[in-house]
Design a protein around this motif. Sequence first.
Motif, mmCIF file in Angstrom:
data_model
loop_
_atom_site.group_PDB
_atom_site.id
_atom_site.type_symbol
_atom_site.label_atom_id
_atom_site.label_comp_id
_atom_site.label_asym_id
_atom_site.label_seq_id
_atom_site.Cartn_x
_atom_site.Cartn_y
_atom_site.Cartn_z
ATOM 1 N N LYS A 384 -20.799 10.540 -6.507
ATOM 2 C CA LYS A 384 -19.295 11.059 -5.962
ATOM 3 C C LYS A 384 -19.546 10.271 -4.604
ATOM 4 O O LYS A 384 -20.303 10.850 -3.592
ATOM 5 C CB LYS A 384 -19.011 12.402 -5.741
ATOM 6 C CG LYS A 384 -17.526 12.571 -4.996
ATOM 7 C CD LYS A 384 -17.465 14.139 -4.646
ATOM 8 C CE LYS A 384 -17.130 14.773 -5.943
ATOM 9 N NZ LYS A 384 -15.608 14.403 -6.374
ATOM 10 N N GLN A 431 -19.178 18.142 -8.052
ATOM 11 C CA GLN A 431 -18.009 18.439 -8.804
ATOM 12 C C GLN A 431 -17.391 17.217 -9.195
ATOM 13 O O GLN A 431 -17.224 16.267 -8.450
ATOM 14 C CB GLN A 431 -17.097 19.530 -7.956
ATOM 15 C CG GLN A 431 -17.783 20.383 -7.641
ATOM 16 C CD GLN A 431 -18.155 21.706 -8.652
ATOM 17 O OE1 GLN A 431 -17.395 21.622 -9.762
ATOM 18 N NE2 GLN A 431 -19.116 22.323 -8.678
ATOM 19 N N PRO A 433 -13.850 15.318 -10.349
ATOM 20 C CA PRO A 433 -12.077 15.588 -9.904
ATOM 21 C C PRO A 433 -11.490 16.417 -10.649
ATOM 22 O O PRO A 433 -11.586 16.317 -12.108
ATOM 23 C CB PRO A 433 -11.737 14.116 -9.598
ATOM 24 C CG PRO A 433 -12.659 13.306 -10.527
ATOM 25 C CD PRO A 433 -13.981 14.062 -10.594
ATOM 26 N N ARG A 434 -10.584 17.175 -10.469
ATOM 27 C CA ARG A 434 -9.843 18.011 -11.325
ATOM 28 C C ARG A 434 -8.870 16.983 -12.134
ATOM 29 O O ARG A 434 -8.715 16.029 -11.814
ATOM 30 C CB ARG A 434 -8.730 18.874 -10.600
ATOM 31 C CG ARG A 434 -9.497 20.008 -9.648
ATOM 32 C CD ARG A 434 -8.190 20.962 -9.123
ATOM 33 N NE ARG A 434 -7.389 20.229 -8.175
ATOM 34 C CZ ARG A 434 -7.764 20.128 -6.967
ATOM 35 N NH1 ARG A 434 -8.817 20.454 -6.402
ATOM 36 N NH2 ARG A 434 -6.756 19.608 -6.169
ATOM 37 N N GLU A 435 -8.822 17.625 -13.471
ATOM 38 C CA GLU A 435 -8.017 16.789 -14.434
ATOM 39 C C GLU A 435 -6.491 16.482 -13.953
ATOM 40 O O GLU A 435 -5.827 17.113 -13.417
ATOM 41 C CB GLU A 435 -7.958 17.620 -15.868
ATOM 42 C CG GLU A 435 -7.469 16.886 -16.827
ATOM 43 C CD GLU A 435 -7.299 17.446 -18.206
ATOM 44 O OE1 GLU A 435 -7.034 17.068 -19.100
ATOM 45 O OE2 GLU A 435 -7.842 18.855 -18.200
ATOM 46 N N LEU A 437 -6.332 14.302 -11.451
ATOM 47 C CA LEU A 437 -6.254 13.844 -10.094
ATOM 48 C C LEU A 437 -7.072 12.337 -9.976
ATOM 49 O O LEU A 437 -8.090 12.270 -10.406
ATOM 50 C CB LEU A 437 -7.084 14.692 -9.271
ATOM 51 C CG LEU A 437 -7.312 14.615 -7.963
ATOM 52 C CD1 LEU A 437 -5.883 14.563 -6.813
ATOM 53 C CD2 LEU A 437 -8.291 15.428 -7.107
ATOM 54 N N ASP A 439 -9.097 9.785 -8.343
ATOM 55 C CA ASP A 439 -10.053 9.800 -6.811
ATOM 56 C C ASP A 439 -10.146 8.430 -6.631
ATOM 57 O O ASP A 439 -11.483 8.063 -5.865
ATOM 58 C CB ASP A 439 -11.126 10.631 -7.101
ATOM 59 C CG ASP A 439 -12.097 10.283 -7.885
ATOM 60 O OD1 ASP A 439 -11.945 9.412 -8.926
ATOM 61 O OD2 ASP A 439 -13.324 10.560 -7.688
ATOM 62 N N THR A 443 -15.544 8.955 -8.310
ATOM 63 C CA THR A 443 -16.718 9.832 -8.921
ATOM 64 C C THR A 443 -16.850 9.533 -10.330
ATOM 65 O O THR A 443 -15.919 8.925 -10.767
ATOM 66 C CB THR A 443 -15.936 11.341 -8.799
ATOM 67 O OG1 THR A 443 -15.553 11.733 -7.502
ATOM 68 C CG2 THR A 443 -17.165 12.348 -9.390
#
Length: 546
Positions: A384, A431, A433-435, A437, A439, A443
Amino acid sequence: MYNCAVLFHFFPLIILNLRFVKDTRNSHRGSDELLSGSVLSSPNSNMSSMVVTANGNDSKKFKGEDKMDGAPSRVLHIRKLPGEVTETEVIALGLPFGKVTNILMLKGKNQAFLELATEEAAITMVNYYSAVTPHLRNQPIYIQYSNHKELKTDNTLNQRAQAVLQAVTAVQTANTPLSGTTVSESAVTPAQSPVLRIIIDNMYYPVTLDVLHQIFSKFGAVLKIITFTKNNQFQALLQYGDPVNAQQAKLALDGQNIYNACCTLRIDFSKLVNLNVKYNNDKSRDYTRPDLPSGDGQPALDPAIAAAFAKETSLLAVPGALSPLAIPNAAAAAAAAAAGRVGMPGVSAGGNTVLLVSNLNEEMVTPQSLFTLFGVYGDVQRVKILYNKKDSALIQMADGNQSQLAMNHLNGQKMYGKIIRVTLSKHQTVQLPREGLDDQGLTKDFGNSPLHRFKKPGSKNFQNIFPPSATLHLSNIPPSVAEEDLRTLFANTGGTVKAFKFFQDHKMALLQMATVEEAIQALIDLHNYNLGENHHLRVSFSKSTI
């Protein structure tokens, strides 16, 4: 805690000579009868290297004879001993400083007299323990000069203590130098020596003196270590304060791997009983003498480091106890962290798998380039690049050992023209990235990548782990690719090819760039490069030069 019965397990010689010995707690009266009235021989006695254990009444003969500020003597007075302390433990106090020639135990008074071979050895011992309070069985004890200049003892009435001294220190005073070092040797049978000889087989990862200290300190206080190479094998001599600790370490560690599927420990007892270390550096160290110079014209250890070494040995380990560790500097801490994850029973296999990499060239760096470079030292799981600080990245390795290797080898190297900094991160995982999202591709999850070098246990890739170097090892080269093709390919990465050499089968080669930075760039660009004929080039750093 070890009682007499356990001591007998480690010293069969004592068992053979001591059929009449019982636990002192259950046969106190019998011991008193056996030893009464026989503390010392006459002043004209010539006996030496013998031992007598005195009862409480006999100890009255010594009351008030010793003063804290007495003149130097090779006979030392030891006070406030634990009630169940053994002769072996008391003798072990003196072994690091020279040969122990006699001992007198005053068990009724919790005291003892210890005679060393020379006054110089006694002075060194008193000076050391004046700064570092010795402990036996977790209890502080006190050592001072005796008014006696020599112990004259009668050996006929207590074979037990005599056998202990013979088993632990021996009676021969021969000094034999070891090639490349100076070691004082006494002729003891190997099974009773406090010194271990260690050979590292399959040494695919580096093993440092600090790694050895961290591992072996789990079985007792390590006093001295000397490392050297013999017959193209990395070897070490390691001295404990007590032969019992050496026995424990050998039983527990012989045949174990320091790292996964490699760096196998082969351990045997040395014929040596005392190591004479001249220098404290990365090849040898005397933890009882932090003031030693580093040798080769280099300055002595930094005072802060020396103080840390002194603190590290402030407790003499009881047989079976584990010594506390105080690693003195960052390099040692790194080695200790790696050693803390050795693959053996009873040793923690934890460790942080996430690295923080900073001072990256944010215009050039990508998750893929970090995956390729750090993948030389382990299987990268996730990368990341930080959204608000794009010159920094988090890299998650498969295990703590791999993250340690990557940090050790890549911290301070140049990548895309900038010197990168690699440290352990406080994060335990990277972590995703949230679904939904976006970035910006900063990442990436490499958990299922087919390019991991170390997925297979015992893979030959373990043999090709080396620090970044200007020389690269190339493999999986198809027959149709010539030297000129590879020279042109690597020159196109922006560097200069200085030398090239095919292996005999032409499937592998060595290629040398002008600098380490150019080699790093070439590895990032060309590892897994498609050369045609279903051959993808494999690139790694080499220890060789052309």
